[in-house]
Design an enzyme around this catalytic site. Sequence first.
Site, PDB file in Angstrom:
ATOM      1  N   CYS A  71       0.841  -1.191   0.000  1.00  0.00           N
ATOM      2  CA  CYS A  71       0.000   0.000   0.000  1.00  0.00           C
ATOM      3  C   CYS A  71       0.887   1.257   0.000  1.00  0.00           C
ATOM      4  CB  CYS A  71      -0.958  -0.036   1.191  1.00  0.00           C
ATOM      5  SG  CYS A  71      -2.124   1.339   1.288  1.00  0.00           S
ATOM      6  N   ASP A 115      -9.747  -4.026  -5.987  1.00  0.00           N
ATOM      7  CA  ASP A 115      -9.166  -2.992  -5.135  1.00  0.00           C
ATOM      8  C   ASP A 115      -9.845  -1.656  -5.436  1.00  0.00           C
ATOM      9  OD1 ASP A 115      -7.538  -1.068  -3.881  1.00  0.00           O
ATOM     10  OD2 ASP A 115      -5.772  -2.340  -4.098  1.00  0.00           O
ATOM     11  N   HIS A 127      -8.126  -4.753  -1.566  1.00  0.00           N
ATOM     12  CA  HIS A 127      -6.945  -4.122  -0.980  1.00  0.00           C
ATOM     13  C   HIS A 127      -6.556  -4.824   0.322  1.00  0.00           C
ATOM     14  CE1 HIS A 127      -4.322  -0.603  -1.228  1.00  0.00           C
ATOM     15  NE2 HIS A 127      -4.338  -0.580   0.081  1.00  0.00           N
TER      16      HIS A 127
END
Length: 240
Positions: A132, A178, A207
């Site tokens: 991330c 995502d 995600h």
Amino acid sequence: MANEARPCPCDIGDRFEYGELGHEVRVEHFKAYISNPTASTEKAVILIHDIYGWQLPNTRYMADMLAANGYIAICPDFYVGQEPWKPSDDWSTFNEWLKSRDARKINKETDAILKYLKQQYNAKRIGVIGFCWGGVAVHHLMMMYPELKAGVSVYGKCKMQDRYNLLNPTFFIFGEKDEVIPLEQVSSLKQHCKVDYEVKVYPGQTHGFVHRKRDDINPQDKLYIEEARKDLLNWLNKYI
């Protein structure tokens, strides 16, 4: 795109309890978590945390997984003592919080970690993995540091204006569902990468699936979690 009220859906995926196997060290002006393999090695991986910071049990689990596969694995506190994001924080303040934590302004800490790995562990071949926020950091570092032999960016948000002039092989992992990374952003990688690279999108995944979703949520997810972890290890094994 992600809901503006929640611009980074990083609460997706469990933050599980984990008893870490490594230990904490101080590297110049910040701390780091390090996990060592049982056998001596000159290979190391810098692990870059997500918005939940370097102490997240899931991230330390990934460092221990790398160590179990023969790498010195170090996860520095790239926020340098600043508070990580907390699940209870108000998402309306996220963008303001992020301004003081720029994933592209980590060169000072990266230089210190590289020096530490070379001096303390005689590391000669070093790679980097990030999740991330850390995935964005990998994009940056792989365009700046030729000594990083391989990179793996795990759901790191793409900047459409970047040319992605990568210096060494980089693997990009994305989830098909995502919410924060539209798949059309991935096209910028395909257009501009000049070195060996791979972009892989895992069906049905959201995600955080590689390091924050419990393997037992459902059998289909478990297969892709295991596949992604094997893929990132295979990439490191190939190039480091």
